[in-house]
Design a protein around this motif. Structure first.
Motif, short mmCIF file in Angstrom:
data_model
loop_
_atom_site.label_atom_id
_atom_site.label_comp_id
_atom_site.label_asym_id
_atom_site.label_seq_id
_atom_site.Cartn_x
_atom_site.Cartn_y
_atom_site.Cartn_z
N TYR A 135 0.86 -1.34 -0.08
CA TYR A 135 -0.06 0.08 -0.07
C TYR A 135 0.91 1.33 0.01
O TYR A 135 0.21 2.32 -0.23
CB TYR A 135 -1.04 0.05 1.38
N GLY A 136 2.03 1.08 0.26
CA GLY A 136 2.72 2.47 0.43
C GLY A 136 2.93 3.36 -0.67
O GLY A 136 2.77 4.41 -0.58
N ASN A 137 3.26 2.68 -1.75
CA ASN A 137 3.65 3.59 -3.11
C ASN A 137 2.30 4.44 -3.55
O ASN A 137 2.17 5.49 -3.95
CB ASN A 137 4.21 2.84 -4.24
N ASP A 138 1.26 3.84 -3.35
CA ASP A 138 -0.10 4.30 -4.00
C ASP A 138 -1.14 4.70 -2.88
O ASP A 138 -1.73 5.74 -2.80
CB ASP A 138 -0.87 3.20 -4.84
N GLY A 139 -1.44 3.85 -1.87
CA GLY A 139 -2.38 3.96 -0.71
C GLY A 139 -3.55 2.97 -1.15
O GLY A 139 -3.73 2.06 -1.67
N LEU A 140 -4.78 3.48 -0.62
CA LEU A 140 -5.93 2.84 -0.67
C LEU A 140 -6.57 3.14 -1.92
O LEU A 140 -6.77 4.46 -2.21
CB LEU A 140 -6.87 3.12 0.37
N LEU A 141 -7.27 2.38 -2.67
CA LEU A 141 -7.82 2.28 -4.00
C LEU A 141 -9.07 2.90 -3.61
O LEU A 141 -9.81 2.70 -2.79
CB LEU A 141 -8.20 0.93 -4.91
N LEU A 142 -9.47 4.14 -4.45
CA LEU A 142 -10.83 4.91 -4.29
C LEU A 142 -11.55 4.15 -5.52
O LEU A 142 -11.32 3.96 -6.47
CB LEU A 142 -10.51 6.37 -4.49
N LEU A 143 -12.94 4.12 -5.03
CA LEU A 143 -13.81 3.54 -5.87
C LEU A 143 -14.57 4.83 -6.49
O LEU A 143 -15.66 5.45 -6.03
CB LEU A 143 -14.93 2.64 -5.35
N THR A 144 -13.97 5.46 -7.77
CA THR A 144 -14.31 6.42 -8.30
C THR A 144 -15.51 6.40 -9.21
O THR A 144 -15.69 5.37 -9.93
CB THR A 144 -13.40 7.29 -9.09
N ALA A 145 -16.26 7.44 -9.72
CA ALA A 145 -17.32 7.23 -10.48
C ALA A 145 -17.05 7.00 -11.86
O ALA A 145 -15.97 7.03 -12.53
CB ALA A 145 -18.09 8.85 -10.79
N GLN A 146 -18.00 6.15 -12.58
CA GLN A 146 -18.02 5.56 -13.81
C GLN A 146 -16.82 4.37 -13.79
O GLN A 146 -16.58 4.32 -15.11
CB GLN A 146 -17.76 6.61 -14.67
N GLN A 147 -16.65 3.89 -12.99
CA GLN A 147 -15.61 2.75 -12.94
C GLN A 147 -16.20 1.36 -12.12
O GLN A 147 -16.25 1.55 -11.08
CB GLN A 147 -14.13 2.89 -12.24
N SER A 148 -16.40 0.52 -12.64
CA SER A 148 -16.94 -0.82 -12.15
C SER A 148 -15.84 -1.37 -11.37
O SER A 148 -15.06 -2.26 -12.17
CB SER A 148 -17.72 -1.66 -13.11
N LYS A 149 -15.59 -1.23 -10.23
CA LYS A 149 -14.44 -2.02 -9.51
C LYS A 149 -14.85 -2.31 -8.01
O LYS A 149 -15.83 -1.77 -7.72
CB LYS A 149 -13.20 -0.83 -9.45
N ARG A 150 -14.11 -3.12 -7.64
CA ARG A 150 -14.41 -3.53 -5.90
C ARG A 150 -13.14 -3.45 -5.36
O ARG A 150 -12.06 -3.61 -5.83
CB ARG A 150 -14.95 -5.02 -5.81
N LEU A 151 -13.15 -3.36 -4.06
CA LEU A 151 -12.00 -3.04 -3.10
C LEU A 151 -12.60 -4.09 -1.96
O LEU A 151 -13.66 -3.96 -1.43
CB LEU A 151 -12.24 -1.95 -2.27
N VAL A 152 -11.66 -5.10 -1.47
CA VAL A 152 -11.55 -6.09 -0.55
C VAL A 152 -10.84 -5.75 0.87
O VAL A 152 -9.48 -5.69 0.46
CB VAL A 152 -11.52 -7.57 -1.09
N LEU A 153 -11.48 -5.64 1.84
CA LEU A 153 -10.78 -5.39 2.92
C LEU A 153 -10.78 -6.19 4.01
O LEU A 153 -12.09 -6.74 4.25
CB LEU A 153 -11.01 -3.71 3.57
N SER A 154 -9.90 -6.97 4.76
CA SER A 154 -10.30 -7.51 5.88
C SER A 154 -10.93 -6.77 6.87
O SER A 154 -10.88 -5.58 6.83
CB SER A 154 -8.86 -8.14 6.49
N ARG A 155 -11.85 -7.61 7.67
CA ARG A 155 -12.51 -6.64 8.64
C ARG A 155 -11.68 -6.13 9.77
O ARG A 155 -12.02 -5.20 10.61
CB ARG A 155 -13.51 -7.62 9.13
#
Length: 375
Positions: A140-160
């Motif tokens: 995660y260091g270089n980029d960080g946390l992926l943002l789910l921005t508009a008009q992009q069909s994407k998903r983010l999986v995080l552990s609880r």
């Protein structure tokens, strides 16, 4: 007075019922580029994380010490441009940092205060400091946390446990805002001291109790599994498609004696604000805000999800209900701890979608009815 109250409520929820808003231009969004929000511990341009971490790594035994720590943790990420000669001069921190916490602790029983300072708070501090372990530098260091921005069909999986870590940092106000890295439309803030802890309303006390119950439950046993957040973008259909469709409407059953979140083995509808979460961290106590309060893991969507467009929805999977509630709106109350009898960790999915808000006849015109059908 009732009319004025309704208008103020709409504005507080971030709704704009102007015709410009109803048009919902989706061409202005960048649908090809990935955007990220830096995690504070890896944000090389902001060296004050060490100050915040040092403050978190202390024993907090009473309210004055807690407020002192909050001054150190939220100060590091609050900056404002004062002049061209000093672009990084810090804001003054409000004297009254967290009136909601002050009010809660002033009215808490001895047992509640003991639980807060001896069990809940030390664990929240520990989870906040665990950010480098939960989010490894190599990943995660270089980029960080992926943002789910508009008009992009994407998903983010995080552990609880990752979600727990983010919520712990949000409690102390240490997280950076997505708008620092992506000039988009995100909720005003995910950090609790920025808005939520400044509330003094009775329903907000109930929401705080629900959050603290979540933290207490997490201190008793680590949550297992993942939270999956999926942004779904659909191809818009025209009215000809809908008129020619021969697909039957599914069976409909209505009931007055059970709430949405209490129905098992179902896809739960969240009648959302286009800014997901609505007023959950400000002054909102309707269906969406209550849902995000009894299931606090949903709050992480406020950090990573840009506002929804007319052809989008957001799916949340894996969030557990930790608290019960009573009432609604200004009568919202904390209903105590909630224990799901099903231990399979197979929690119901939540589908979030917003509708237009226009109290004139505009929303019933064919153009906007089509928008809602597609949504």
């Amino acid at each position: 007075n009732r009319y004025k109250l309704s208008i103020l409520y709409i504005k507080s929820m971030g709704q704009d019922t102007s015709k410009k808003n109803l048009e919902e231009d989706i061409t202005a969004f960048d649908a090809k580029t990935d955007f990220f929000v830096q995690l504070p511990c890896y944000y090389t341009q902001d060296a004050k994380w060490q100050t915040a971490a040092a403050a978190l790594d202390t024993t907090i035994s009473d309210l004055p010490k807690l407020l002192a720590v909050l001054k150190s943790t939220i100060r590091y990420q609050r900056k404002t441009k004062v002049s061209s000669d000093n672009d990084d001069e810090e804001e003054e921190i409000d004297e009254d940092l967290a009136p909601l916490l002050v009010t809660y602790l002033a009215n808490a029983t001895d047992n509640q205060q003991q639980q807060f300072f001896s069990t809940i708070l030390p664990n929240v501090q520990s989870w906040a400091l665990a950010i480098t372990a939960e989010f490894p530098l190599k990943q995660y260091g270089n980029d960080g946390l992926l943002l789910l921005t508009a008009q992009q069909s994407k998903r983010l999986v995080l552990s609880r446990t990752q979600v727990r870590c983010l919520l712990a940092n949000a409690f102390f106000g240490t997280l950076l805002h997505a708008r620092r890295f992506h000039k988009g439309n995100f909720p005003s803030s995910f950090n609790l001291p920025d808005s939520f802890l400044k509330n003094i309303y009775k329903p907000s006390i109930a929401q705080l109790e629900m959050l603290l119950n979540y933290f207490y439950r997490c201190s008793q046993s680590d949550p297992k599994g993942n939270i999956t957040i999926s942004r779904q973008v659909s191809v818009e259909k025209d009215m000809k498609f809908w008129k020619s469709s021969d697909v039957s409407v599914t069976d409909v059953h209505t009931t007055h004696d059970i709430t949405i979140e209490a129905v098992p083995n179902s896809l739960h509808a969240n009648f959302a604000n286009k800014f997901i979460g609505g007023g959950v961290l400000s002054r909102g106590w309707a269906q969406e805000e209550i849902l995000f309060s009894i299931k606090p893991e949903c709050l992480v969507t406020l950090m990573i999800c840009e506002r929804m467009c007319r052809n989008e929805s957001i799916l949340i999977s894996g969030a557990e209900q930790f608290s019960s509630y009573t009432g609604y709106g200004f009568r919202l109350g904390y209903g105590g701890n909630f224990n799901d009898s099903d231990d399979t960790n197979d929690f119901c999915d939540i589908i979030c979608y917003d509708a237009l808000s226009d109290f004139k006849d505009g929303q019933f015109s064919p153009k906007y009815v089509l928008r809602e059908l597609n949504k």
